[in-house]
Scaffold this motif. Structure first.
Motif, PDB file in Angstrom:
ATOM      1  N   ASN A 617       0.570   6.080  -7.524  1.00  0.00           N
ATOM      2  CA  ASN A 617      -0.244   6.305  -6.330  1.00  0.00           C
ATOM      3  C   ASN A 617       0.163   5.370  -5.204  1.00  0.00           C
ATOM      4  OD1 ASN A 617      -1.683   3.792  -6.602  1.00  0.00           O
ATOM      5  ND2 ASN A 617      -2.963   4.748  -8.164  1.00  0.00           N
ATOM      6  N   GLU A 618      -0.341   5.672  -4.019  1.00  0.00           N
ATOM      7  CA  GLU A 618       0.080   4.951  -2.826  1.00  0.00           C
ATOM      8  C   GLU A 618      -0.317   3.478  -2.866  1.00  0.00           C
ATOM      9  OE1 GLU A 618      -1.418   7.125   0.490  1.00  0.00           O
ATOM     10  OE2 GLU A 618      -0.023   8.808   0.233  1.00  0.00           O
ATOM     11  N   ALA A 619      -1.427   3.154  -3.527  1.00  0.00           N
ATOM     12  CA  ALA A 619      -1.862   1.749  -3.610  1.00  0.00           C
ATOM     13  C   ALA A 619      -0.839   0.916  -4.387  1.00  0.00           C
ATOM     14  CB  ALA A 619      -3.230   1.664  -4.280  1.00  0.00           C
ATOM     15  N   VAL A 620      -0.337   1.457  -5.499  1.00  0.00           N
ATOM     16  CA  VAL A 620       0.675   0.755  -6.281  1.00  0.00           C
ATOM     17  C   VAL A 620       1.966   0.618  -5.477  1.00  0.00           C
ATOM     18  CG1 VAL A 620       2.116   0.882  -8.354  1.00  0.00           C
ATOM     19  CG2 VAL A 620      -0.305   1.472  -8.484  1.00  0.00           C
ATOM     20  N   ILE A 630      10.901  -4.319  -0.360  1.00  0.00           N
ATOM     21  CA  ILE A 630      11.611  -3.095   0.014  1.00  0.00           C
ATOM     22  C   ILE A 630      10.576  -2.030   0.352  1.00  0.00           C
ATOM     23  CG2 ILE A 630      13.685  -3.527  -1.357  1.00  0.00           C
ATOM     24  CD1 ILE A 630      12.573  -1.751  -3.526  1.00  0.00           C
ATOM     25  N   ASN A 631      10.993  -1.041   1.133  1.00  0.00           N
ATOM     26  CA  ASN A 631      10.087   0.022   1.554  1.00  0.00           C
ATOM     27  C   ASN A 631      10.100   1.147   0.522  1.00  0.00           C
ATOM     28  OD1 ASN A 631       8.560   1.967   2.807  1.00  0.00           O
ATOM     29  ND2 ASN A 631       9.631   1.863   4.765  1.00  0.00           N
ATOM     30  N   LEU A 632       9.251   1.019  -0.498  1.00  0.00           N
ATOM     31  CA  LEU A 632       9.212   2.030  -1.549  1.00  0.00           C
ATOM     32  C   LEU A 632       8.678   3.368  -1.047  1.00  0.00           C
ATOM     33  CD1 LEU A 632       7.982  -0.018  -4.649  1.00  0.00           C
ATOM     34  CD2 LEU A 632      10.240   0.985  -4.304  1.00  0.00           C
ATOM     35  N   GLY A 633       7.861   3.340  -0.013  1.00  0.00           N
ATOM     36  CA  GLY A 633       7.336   4.588   0.548  1.00  0.00           C
ATOM     37  C   GLY A 633       8.439   5.458   1.100  1.00  0.00           C
ATOM     38  N   SER A 634       9.364   4.840   1.851  1.00  0.00           N
ATOM     39  CA  SER A 634      10.503   5.585   2.393  1.00  0.00           C
ATOM     40  C   SER A 634      11.414   6.073   1.280  1.00  0.00           C
ATOM     41  CB  SER A 634      11.286   4.678   3.350  1.00  0.00           C
ATOM     42  OG  SER A 634      12.463   5.321   3.795  1.00  0.00           O
ATOM     43  N   ILE A 635      11.620   5.224   0.271  1.00  0.00           N
ATOM     44  CA  ILE A 635      12.454   5.615  -0.874  1.00  0.00           C
ATOM     45  C   ILE A 635      11.821   6.793  -1.612  1.00  0.00           C
ATOM     46  CG2 ILE A 635      13.273   4.847  -3.138  1.00  0.00           C
ATOM     47  CD1 ILE A 635      13.605   2.047  -1.916  1.00  0.00           C
ATOM     48  N   LEU A 636      10.498   6.765  -1.721  1.00  0.00           N
ATOM     49  CA  LEU A 636       9.780   7.844  -2.396  1.00  0.00           C
ATOM     50  C   LEU A 636       9.977   9.167  -1.658  1.00  0.00           C
ATOM     51  CD1 LEU A 636       7.941   8.467  -4.769  1.00  0.00           C
ATOM     52  CD2 LEU A 636       5.997   7.874  -3.363  1.00  0.00           C
ATOM     53  N   ASP A 637       9.952   9.116  -0.329  1.00  0.00           N
ATOM     54  CA  ASP A 637      10.193  10.331   0.461  1.00  0.00           C
ATOM     55  C   ASP A 637      11.604  10.861   0.218  1.00  0.00           C
ATOM     56  OD1 ASP A 637       7.657  10.250   1.538  1.00  0.00           O
ATOM     57  OD2 ASP A 637       8.266   9.090   3.300  1.00  0.00           O
ATOM     58  N   THR A 651      -4.071  14.758  -3.439  1.00  0.00           N
ATOM     59  CA  THR A 651      -4.226  13.382  -3.922  1.00  0.00           C
ATOM     60  C   THR A 651      -3.283  12.464  -3.145  1.00  0.00           C
ATOM     61  OG1 THR A 651      -2.463  13.457  -5.603  1.00  0.00           O
ATOM     62  CG2 THR A 651      -4.624  14.308  -6.235  1.00  0.00           C
ATOM     63  N   LYS A 652      -3.379  11.171  -3.451  1.00  0.00           N
ATOM     64  CA  LYS A 652      -2.457  10.192  -2.876  1.00  0.00           C
ATOM     65  C   LYS A 652      -1.408   9.782  -3.908  1.00  0.00           C
ATOM     66  CE  LYS A 652      -5.761   8.275   0.459  1.00  0.00           C
ATOM     67  NZ  LYS A 652      -6.410   7.038   0.973  1.00  0.00           N
TER      68      LYS A 652
END
Length: 880
Positions: A617-620, A630-637, A651-652
């Motif tokens: 989830n986004e909180a983790v 590192i920017n895991l959000g960008s990597i996730l995209d 969901t998130k």
């Protein structure tokens, strides 16, 4: 002669297209005109200009005409019937049956038949047939295919001259001869694949140097790319044995391609360019699963009569078990029912019972929205209060949305002590479902996916839920052949236990060759006749595993062996290079090989996500991004765009597209580093949830640290902290009646205690061992319960700390049906505690004394009992 030919060789289909005007026509009202006349009447071309808004209707009608012509020839071909001669396959000899309407632009011999005013009615076709020609020469198959191409060319070009007249006559003359025109195959370097090998140029291109321009003219008229390709491959048949590889060989293939253009236009009738088609689009259609779908439909019908509770869907990884849930969802829609789905995670990186809680939360939310009236709401609330009683508060810890259906605020927080709290919660949950289905008229469909990873408490919950038979259809999806699941695993025990229930078993296997070819054709948006050579190679490598097929297609595209062809406006492939390629025989190795080619940051991101579990989830993500800088959000995209992850709708959370993808990412981490990853991630997440406000993050952090293990900790002072966190996690599990998870946390907590913990962490040791003994006893794991209890009795410094262990020991004896031994053990404990047991006497006297006390208590008024003081001394309570 015409009547004779009609009965044997003609194919006539009435009402091949729906009457757009909504009226009905009898056979007497139909008019028969030539195809050329129909083109003139229906063409969107007016005075040299094309009415763009009319083109889609015309193309749709023309496709149906073309399909009927192809069907007629395919039938003749199937029965080796040469009754339709080569000369009959022409626009002059094709007859179209229409329902005439009065229009100024209709020919005089047609417009007087009707009085309609709707222009759309000119596409109202009722039949197509061939008229015999005086020339009965059958012609070879290639010449007949070419002749059909000429008819189609006129049909789809609205009668516009596309190929120059002289060239066309020359080609037709060659085609009519017994020996087909022999033309050299040229090389076309306008569409060189990434492999560097030029494609063979279609032989028909040699007939007209401006052929590509002529096809461009067709496109400018609004004709779709696939239709242009179909025309080219038909016209290419003029070269007989020297035609291109993609030229048609049978009328059945022409018919199939036209059917797919009509039935699935979004894939087989679309115009594409390289920019739009950079990704292989995975379709939702299930191929080769007709028998499974039939079994699902039959199981639901039989469940309505009480014969079945649902289905158990089994199969190896990647065969598409989860995909079948889409069929169950469709059955739910068709039955005006409601569909719910829960998916388990191999790493149990979630709050205990959260999957079942999530499903029942959604059910309660749906009921709260769909309830019909205030009276219905009151009636349901009263039924729930009557069925669940004050213990509804316990159930609300798992299903918070229960508060939307009944007033929980009026209930006091009842004690969690129970003879068997876990059994009580299972009973309450099944009672909740039974009560809901009794008041809610719609059928409820519940799918639990990957149940081989379900915890013991959830598996036991399934068994209780299966007793609910009315208006509920269950589907359990599980993997076969997983070597990590042992025979004594709770899942295997559960599988054996549910044999008493009527669950229809559906075994999902790999696809056969035809299924693989249809899947590849659909995903690449290319005709099945063209994908056969590619499908044969992929089938041999994948053995028909659908997930393996899809990943293999992605791999070949990334390596530019499957590429977008500008000339064909579709995907093409280098079959020679693919044939020579050494491909791994298992999907895991293929995935690892592909992941190692990714940029290093995406590799790192996938490794991190795989440690967390099947979903993250986004909180983790936010916490670990800060921890790793590192920017895991960008990597996730990026990982989502590359089809390794998916966003979970509503969901998130993000989820791996398949558990094999998670497994591959996890195996990229060196084995000696995995535990260090888990420990670091757990400590990082833990620092954000020490206040205990977020249970999901709390359990994620504790699970991560447990996977790391005590040996990986560099700082020994952290061990008792993690042991305490495991104690808290186990206590939370007991609140949710999940004793199996609780004992796992207590055992892990014991493992984190230091070697001299009975001296250094005495109080924590007592709490952990006490809790573990109690949880094991509730689970009837009597050996483990006795082991923890005896350790406490041996190690505890004060009698007060031994009291619960004494009680556990007496319960284990009772659960072993050793009643006499249990009584003697209790009496010895009471003597040790200083209680005088002399008045108790023999066993029969004891039973009489117990009955006497029961009768005395029963005679007390409620006010007297309520006036009693709460016992506080622990030893007194234990003795009681």
């Amino acid at each position: 002669e015409i009547d004779r030919l009609k009965s044997s060789n003609f194919f006539q289909l009435h009402e091949i297209k729906t009457d757009i005007s909504g009226g009905s026509q009898t056979t007497q009202n139909l008019v028969q005109i030539t195809l050329r006349e129909w083109i003139e009447i229906s063409s969107p071309k007016r005075n040299g200009f094309v009415a763009v808004e009319e083109v889609p209707d015309y193309i749709e009608a023309a496709l149906h005409v073309a399909l009927e012509l192809a069907r007629c020839l395919a039938r003749s071909e199937e029965f080796n019937n040469d009754g339709i001669s080569l000369a009959s396959i022409s626009a002059e000899n094709v007859q179209v049956q229409v329902a005439p309407k009065r229009h100024a632009w209709l020919p005089q011999n047609i417009k007087d038949y009707g009085d309609g005013t709707d222009d759309r009615c000119r596409h109202n076709i009722h039949g197509v047939l061939y008229l015999p020609s005086t020339d009965s020469t059958a012609g070879c198959n290639s010449s007949r295919l070419f002749a059909l191409g000429v008819v189609f060319l006129e049909l789809f070009s609205y009668g516009t001259e596309i190929l120059s007249g002289d060239v066309l006559k020359s080609i037709q003359k060659s085609a009519a001869s017994s020996s087909m025109a022999m033309m050299c195959i040229n090389i076309d370097d306008s569409d060189v694949p990434p492999s560097g090998r030029p494609r063979k140029r279609s032989a028909v291109d040699k007939n007209d140097s401006n052929y590509a321009d002529q096809m461009h003219r067709l496109k400018s008229l609004g004709v779709h790319d696939p239709i242009c390709v179909l025309l080219r491959n038909l016209l290419d048949c003029v070269n007989g044995d020297f035609c291109g590889n993609e030229a048609y060989k049978t009328f059945a293939d022409v018919k199939l391609d036209l059917e797919m253009m009509i039935d699935v236009p979004l894939r087989f009738l679309r115009n594409c360019d390289a920019g739009q088609s950079c990704q292989i689009e995975r379709g939702d259609i299930l191929f080769g699963r007709e028998e499974c779908i039939k079994q699902l439909n039959d199981a639901y019908k039989r469940s309505c009569s009480g014969e079945f509770n649902g289905v158990l869907i089994r199969g190896e990884a990647g065969v598409g078990k989860s995909k079948l849930s889409t069929i169950i969802e469709q059955i739910a829609r068709d039955s005006n029912g409601c569909f719910f789905r829960g998916k388990f995670d191999q790493n149990h990186e979630i709050k205990p019972l959260s999957v079942i809680g999530h499903v029942f939360n959604n059910i309660c939310n749906m009921i709260a929205v769909d309830i019909f009236s205030f009276e219905d709401e009151i009636k349901l609330a009263k039924s729930l209060e009557s069925a669940l009683g004050s213990r509804a508060w316990v159930l609300a810890q798992i299903v918070p949305s229960l508060s939307k259906l009944m007033p929980l605020q009026q209930l006091s927080c009842v004690s969690l002590q129970s003879v068997d709290l876990a059994e009580s919660v299972r009973y309450l949950l099944s009672t909740l479902l039974s009560t809901i289905t009794k008041h809610f008229g719609k059928p409820i469909f519940i799918v639990f996916d990957d149940v081989q990873w379900a915890d013991a408490a959830s598996l036991q919950m399934f068994t209780s839920l299966l007793y609910t038979k009315k208006n509920v259809f269950f589907a359990f999806c599980c993997r076969d052949g997983d070597t990590s699941i042992q025979a004594e695993d709770p899942f295997q025990v559960w599988l054996q236990s549910i044999s008493v229930f009527s669950l229809q078993q559906i075994h999902v296997t790999n696809l056969d060759y035809e299924g693989v070819n249809n899947l590849i054709s659909h995903d690449l948006c290319v005709s099945p006749r063209l994908t056969r050579p590619l499908s044969k190679i992929i089938f041999n490598k994948s053995l028909g595993n659908p997930f393996f097929v899809w990943r293999l297609l992605e791999s070949l595209k990334k390596n530019e062996m499957i590429y977008f062809s500008r000339r064909e406006s579709r995907f093409a492939w280098d079959i020679d290079k693919i044939s020579d390629l050494e491909i791994s025989d298992d999907v895991l190795s293929l995935l690892i090989m592909e992941m190692k080619k990714l940029p290093s940051d995406i590799q790192m991101g996938l490794k991190v996500f795989s440690c967390i579990g099947a979903s993250v989830n986004e909180a983790v993500i936010e916490i670990l991004s800060s921890h790793l800088a590192i920017n895991l959000g960008s990597i996730l995209d990026d990982a989502t765009r590359k089809c390794y992850m998916d966003k979970v709708a509503g969901t998130k959370k993000y989820r791996f597209v398949h558990d094999r993808v998670q497994q591959a990412a996890y195996e990229m981490i060196p084995e000696e580093d995995r535990r260090l990853y888990h420990m670091n991630f757990g400590l990082s997440i833990c620092s954000h949830v020490l206040n205990g406000e977020n249970d999901d993050l709390f359990f994620t952090s504790v699970n991560q640290m447990n996977q790391g293990g005590p040996e990986i900790l560099a700082d020994p002072s952290q061990k008792p902290v993690i042991a305490r966190l495991n104690l808290n996690a186990g206590a939370k599990c007991i609140e949710l009646s999940d004793y199996a998870s609780a004992i796992r946390y207590f055992t892990n907590g014991v493992a984190f205690l230091g070697p001299n913990h009975w001296n250094d962490q005495y109080d924590l040791s007592i709490e952990l061992y006490d809790s573990a003994a109690d949880a094991a006893c509730n689970l009837s794991d009597l050996v483990l319960a006795e082991d923890f209890a005896k350790t406490i009795i041996h190690r505890a410094k004060w009698t007060e700390h031994k009291l619960n262990a004494f009680y556990v020991m007496s319960k284990t004896l009772r659960k072993k049906s050793l009643l006499r031994e249990s009584i003697h053990y209790v009496l010895s404990v009471l003597n040790e505690l200083g209680e005088d047991t002399t008045p108790i006497g023999e066993e029969t006297q004891l039973i009489d004394r117990i009955r006497s006390i029961m009768n005395s208590i029963a005679s007390f008024p409620d006010e007297t009992i309520l006036s009693f003081k709460m016992a506080e001394r622990k030893q007194f309570i234990c003795c009681m």
